[in-house]
Design an enzyme around this catalytic site. Structure first.
Site, short mmCIF file in Angstrom:
data_model
loop_
_atom_site.label_atom_id
_atom_site.label_comp_id
_atom_site.label_asym_id
_atom_site.label_seq_id
_atom_site.Cartn_x
_atom_site.Cartn_y
_atom_site.Cartn_z
N GLU D 62 0.68 -1.26 0.26
CA GLU D 62 -0.02 0.20 0.01
C GLU D 62 0.43 1.28 -0.05
O GLU D 62 0.58 2.71 -0.88
CB GLU D 62 -0.98 0.04 1.13
CG GLU D 62 -2.44 -0.83 0.81
CD GLU D 62 -1.74 -1.94 1.36
OE1 GLU D 62 -1.04 -2.72 1.64
OE2 GLU D 62 -2.71 -3.10 1.13
N HIS D 131 -12.03 -4.13 9.64
CA HIS D 131 -11.77 -3.88 8.23
C HIS D 131 -13.75 -2.81 8.49
O HIS D 131 -14.17 -3.44 7.32
CB HIS D 131 -12.42 -5.59 7.41
CG HIS D 131 -11.54 -6.23 6.48
ND1 HIS D 131 -10.34 -6.80 8.10
CD2 HIS D 131 -10.95 -6.20 5.78
CE1 HIS D 131 -9.40 -7.16 7.07
NE2 HIS D 131 -9.57 -7.12 6.16
C1 LIG Z 1 -2.77 -4.63 3.86
C2 LIG Z 1 -4.20 -5.11 3.51
N1 LIG Z 1 -3.74 -5.38 2.57
C3 LIG Z 1 -4.73 -5.82 1.76
C4 LIG Z 1 -6.12 -7.42 2.21
C5 LIG Z 1 -7.13 -7.35 1.60
N2 LIG Z 1 -6.85 -9.10 1.06
C6 LIG Z 1 -7.16 -9.68 2.73
S1 LIG Z 1 -5.83 -11.32 1.58
C7 LIG Z 1 -5.32 -10.77 0.52
C8 LIG Z 1 -4.73 -11.29 -0.21
C9 LIG Z 1 -3.30 -11.83 0.56
O1 LIG Z 1 -3.18 -13.26 -0.71
P1 LIG Z 1 -1.79 -13.84 0.40
O2 LIG Z 1 -0.62 -13.57 1.30
O3 LIG Z 1 -0.96 -14.35 -0.49
O4 LIG Z 1 -2.53 -14.93 1.58
P2 LIG Z 1 -3.79 -15.92 0.83
O5 LIG Z 1 -5.77 -15.24 1.28
O6 LIG Z 1 -3.55 -16.59 -0.74
O7 LIG Z 1 -3.64 -17.26 1.84
C10 LIG Z 1 -5.65 -9.28 0.26
C11 LIG Z 1 -5.59 -8.40 -0.61
C12 LIG Z 1 -5.28 -6.53 3.47
N3 LIG Z 1 -6.21 -7.86 4.84
N4 LIG Z 1 -5.16 -5.73 4.07
#
Ligand SMILES: Cc1ncc(C[n+]2csc(CCOP(=O)(O)OP(=O)(O)O)c2C)c(N)n1
Ligand SMILES: Cc1ncc(C[n+]2csc(CCOP(=O)(O)OP(=O)(O)O)c2C)c(N)n1
Ligand SMILES: [Mg+2]
Ligand SMILES: [Mg+2]
Lengths: 327, 328, 327, 328
Positions: D62, D131
């Site tokens: 971000e 959230h």
């Molecule tokens: C700082 C932040 N940015 C974006 C999000 C929204 N978000 C939640 S899970 C996710 C994807 C995370 O991907 P990964 O680390 O690969 O974990 P996975 O969901 O695949 O287990 C996103 C973008 C968040 N919760 N926190």
């Protein structure tokens, strides 16, 4: 068979725990569909081997820091689906009294330092917990879970660097399920593996098949021993796949049905079942264990469902711990 | 305790850190260049020699070392984090807001996060737009956090010790212009003040000036000028901005019937927006004069000293504001 | 010799520019001692070859993003010490009218997108400028300076990753002077070189002697050509040393006099002087050039000193650009 | 323009993005999962198909992709950044505060930074403490930034288009509960409103309720209830929080003589602290009743829906506050 928690030191226990996680997650998905849970949750269907393998390798007091996709980690440590269900259903019997929900689930008794709604937000916290262990000369090592997407967050870089220079007892476990929400790893990084980044911090790297609970268990076990021996942190990458969507609103437009099919053939639970059978476990024993797992989840739901919602005097309390002793 | 050199605000902070580290082995310090450099404002000084394993030089990674502090606190330590300039706290907002401050409540009291985030704030030194800001107001709306701002050497040390002993995350703001201020009267002049209590710095019958940090100095100067003109200014130092001492503020305003709210941060959305609102909500019918805020103009802080002076608040502005609230 | 700006394409011009930077910085140090400048500044004495080498390799319109230690970068691009002096002295003739000062010095005309008071704060900005070039299909490439300390900031990680996946025309130049303030690089990272981190992003790495202006010029030239050719970003590491303290309050307790001496023997300016002589440049020409450099700095100071301080109506203006056209 | 489906707040934002991308090739979008996923709240939808090179999926970074937006803006683009939930803006504070907002002034007008940071805010959905936050108040004190919060589909699109055309950084907040709200009356119902102007949503003689975003809905419901009790509530939607429309607020309060300030964020140090203060400073002698703020309790937002309800403001609280300011 008695109703004690699955013994993760035993293959059958690991199988049962993976199954419990799967059934729990499927139950939660249904509860969402039925409108019985609000908000959102990220299910770990398909990734059960990572959770069970890693947690089974740790001691019960080794601190765990989890992610938004953390039900499996919690259940593998707690064996208590009712607590988790209660938290999700917003009941006072949840370990956080429903305040934390799916993404901020924590249990002091279990040394489970929280799932985390901020992608990458747990990595520095795990690093700090490891610093504590080092300063206190405990024999504990920290398990820090995160996803492939989190590996692009600044906290990954900053924290792994600190763990390395301070030589902290922590095992970073990247559950690389190839996607961060809809973003395939090849579009979010130009290295083929997250473990390729370990060298940037002078860290040990380890690559594991995240669909194989025993491989994860062994690998993480080695990393934990290194950490405990003062040999420093390890970046473990466990390649896996989530069979479900990212969250309930996911229409899965970003990956192909063929790819999904390919990975489903490597289902960590059914493949482990076959392995256990080939190693001599009897089908009826397995079926008994499977029934028990299903019963546990159903009972957990009923228990959680029967619990109280928080009353105003439980919610409207000061957000401070009341201690202010003068020097 | 060495008494060779005169005690200053800086040294009071040093002795507070040292005392807490001596009596509680769980206290550790994390920050940039706080070992042999002694900290950018020389507060930690030689502590790394006394406690070599408990003073950690962090890489330039503000968000993560703040998160490391949270983790170490969960692990049982009390952590004092130093952010070199408050302007850099922008980088650590996530760990402060989403981790440190929320954990106690969200985890239903299972954990607390006893960390202190010390950071120098404020301008008037020509340090320019990224090294001069007073950003306290953001933290007013962060549930679970405490915010403490000492305004003089007599209280700085005890407040820092209390902040370290507090089981909650405390943001501890140190105005750069105060570091060299002497503790007049030596150790006996030290005073203890609980977190959450304000300080009546000067009594006065006509107008209340509510302020904190370096603002106290401006308020006192304005009060001196106004005293010669026959106006009695009561100066109230909030000291703790969150949770603030509403009773004391209301009591003073009820007495004088008018108030000026002074801070160094931007007026719009400032700390004093909260205080002024609270007074307006609670003391409206006790007023016999106006309410006015004084603070920085809604501009970045320019580097050129002449321009910086125009943007930051000054004594004549405080005097004029007092005059204004007296005109009914 | 006419009073045109030093031609950085020529060795003598590079020599003169390095000298101007050194003299400027020394003059600024004196102004601080005399209390004629307030606030703070970070001088680049010892690091002149990085600035001049890199900037000389770029086209005049290639965007530059600099750091808190950026006087050399600015002067190498602008050849205008009076503008810099005016900015530091808080005069309206400074390119930012004294608002920015040493750490927020910017010139649109020079495509100089700012020194930066936030360690690591310029790296994403440079990356965004490179994105602009790519989208606009310009032939420009961005020069992004930062220090070894900044390489531990999350922005380094996040930005280099984005530049790599988007294949952006940017050259990241790490001026590794072995210390971030008082912190030696060996205490802030466990790799021996910052360039070792390039692989984590699938980036090209290049290691240069930052005390050798020609080596920096050539290396950065290669990286710029790669960037322009669409072959992607490069992480260039130029090892160098600051002969001065970090800022005026630095008592230099964290490094040894021997180490300083060792590096001083490699002074980029005097060693380049010797090289020029050995290549046939005449001593009297050099001396003339040196006199001119000194004069330029002195005249710049006088000019800046004579300029106006900003008036209230120049300071107290809205912080917005006034454009709000409806759709 | 397709009219097959009813227009919603979400679709109005989509069409605004699309229109600006069509008429200005410099407009680009950066955010997480805004390509084939269409954005977490499905706003960007198929824009990546229409403008494949101008819709960039960012890694989860971000702070840096906000900085990338600043750089691209300096390079001549107009960048719309999407932060998936406002809670994550904590990570991007440095680039918003120290780069985007300061550049125009600090660089003496040499550059402007035409970026829009779109982000969903607010609770009532059981999304829990990380959230659900409404963090607008922090940005009130950030010089150089504008903050816009549409409260209905009729204005959302034009406001977003104006935000994109604005040469200054604009924080554009979208309440999650509004996305599905229908544009009653179709395209003709659209209204244009300049940034900086408030909107008189309902006239009333007795009490002014100043609010924004989803607060407008709560205020209208409270007003409906109070109307039956014979109380005329004037509802003023600020729309732009920074710089806010002080004149309109003052005019309304001068008319009614009392005001309630309503927001979803934490009351303490909230957006309404600023508004209430400004009213107290400027309209004190026009008041014939009180001033009161309504907002979230000073607590993290719990996940459990029942608990969330207790922490966030509700209609009965607004009704009670109106009653309170009427008791003299
Ligand atoms: C700082 C932040 N940015 C974006 C999000 C929204 N978000 C939640 S899970 C996710 C994807 C995370 O991907 P990964 O680390 O690969 O974990 P996975 O969901 O695949 O287990 C996103 C973008 C968040 N919760 N926190
Ligand atoms: C975010 C942030 N953290 C800390 C600082 C204080 N600071 C200024 S320069 C500096 C050291 C930077 O080291 P490096 O990147 O190696 O650059 P060098 O000073 O050696 O040129 C520090 C810690 C800052 N300006 N910004
Ligand atoms: Mg993933
Ligand atoms: Mg350095």
């Amino acid at each position: 068979m008695s109703d004690t928690a699955p013994n993760l030191a035993l293959p059958a226990g690991r199988y049962e725990m993976m199954l419990m996680i799967r059934l729990l997650e499927e139950r939660i998905a249904r509860l969402f569909q039925e409108g019985k849970i609000h908000g959102t949750a990220h299910l770990c269907i398909g990734q059960e081997a990572c959770a069970v393998g890693a947690v089974s390798a740790a001691q019960r007091t080794d601190p765990i820091v989890s992610t938004h996709r953390g039900h499996g980690h919690f259940l593998a440590r707690s064996a208590d689906p009712a607590a988790l269900m209660a938290e999700l259903l917003g009941k006072v019997t949840g370990p956080c009294m429903g305040r934390g929900g799916s993404q901020h689930l924590c249990s002091r008794d279990l040394a489970f330092y929280g799932t985390n709604g901020i992608t990458g937000g747990g990595i520095p916290i795990a690093t700090g917990l490891a610093l504590s262990q080092k300063l206190d000369k405990t024999a504990l090592a920290v398990l820090c879970f995160f996803g492939d997407g989190a590996a692009n967050q600044g906290t990954f870089h900053e924290s792994l660097n600190m763990a390395s220079i301070w030589n902290l007892p922590v095992v970073y476990i990247c559950e690389n399920n190839l996607y961060a929400m809809s973003t395939p790893i090849r579009e979010s990084m130009r290295v083929s593996e997250v473990a390729d980044r370990a060298a940037a911090y002078g860290l040990e790297a380890m690559r594991l098949d995240g669909m194989d609970v025993d491989e994860v268990r062994e690998g993480v076990g080695v990393a934990l021993r290194r950490a405990r021996a003062g040999e420093g942190p390890t970046l473990v990458e466990a390649k896996c796949y989530r069979f479900c969507g990212h969250s309930k609103s996911d229409r899965l437009v970003y990956r192909s049905r063929e790819e999904e099919e390919r990975w489903r053939r490597r289902d960590p639970i059914s493949s482990y079942r076959e392995r256990l059978i080939s190693r001599g476990l009897r089908q009826d024993e397995l079926r008994q264990l499977e029934r028990r797992a299903a019963q546990r989840i159903e009972r957990a739901y009923e228990q959680a469902q029967a619990a109280e919602e928080p009353a105003p005097q439980q919610v409207l309390v000061p957000p401070y711990r009341k201690v202010d002793t003068g020097p | 305790m060495s008494k060779a050199r005169p005690l200053t605000f800086r040294k009071e902070l040093y002795w507070a850190l040292r005392a807490e580290m001596e009596c509680d082995p769980r206290v550790i310090l994390i920050g940039e260049d706080i070992r042999d450099y002694g900290g950018a404002f020389a507060v930690t000084s030689d502590l790394y020699r006394l406690f070599p394993e408990r003073v950690l030089n962090a890489p330039i990674s503000e968000n993560s070392y703040t998160g490391v502090a949270v983790g170490a606190a969960l692990g049982g330590h009390r952590v004092v984090v130093e952010i070199m300039f408050m302007d850099f706290i922008t980088l650590a907002m996530d760990q402060i807001v989403n981790s440190a401050s929320k954990i106690h409540y969200v985890y239903a009291g299972q954990f607390s996060v006893p960390i202190v985030i010390r950071t120098p704030y404020g301008g008037y030194r020509g340090y320019g737009p990224s090294h001069s800001q007073s950003l306290a107001s953001w933290f007013m709306s962060v549930p679970g956090l405490k915010v403490v701002v000492p305004s003089d050497p007599a209280h700085a040390g005890a407040l820092l010790r209390r902040a370290i002993r507090d089981d909650n995350p405390v943001l501890f703001l140190e105005h750069k212009l105060l570091y060299d201020q002497r503790l007049d009267g030596g150790e006996e002049a030290r005073e203890d003040l609980p977190i959450g209590k304000s300080r009546l710095v000067r009594e006065g019958a006509d107008v209340t000036v509510v302020t904190y940090g370096l603002g106290v100095r401006l308020a006192l100067r304005a009060s001196d000028i106004l005293a010669k003109q026959g106006v009695g200014v009561e100066v109230l130092d909030l000291v703790t901005l969150k949770p603030y001492d509403a009773e004391a503020v209301f009591a003073s305003v009820r007495k004088t019937g008018k108030a000026v709210f002074l801070e160094e941060g931007v007026i719009t959305g400032g700390v004093m927006a909260e205080l002024c609102s609270a007074v307006a909500e609670n003391c409206l019918w006790d007023l016999d004069g106006g309410l006015a805020r004084v603070g920085a103009k809604d501009l970045p802080i320019p580097c050129a000293p002449s321009a910086e002076q125009m943007v930051l608040p000054n004594v004549p502005e405080v005097v004029r504001a007092v005059r204004r609230v007296m005109e009914v």
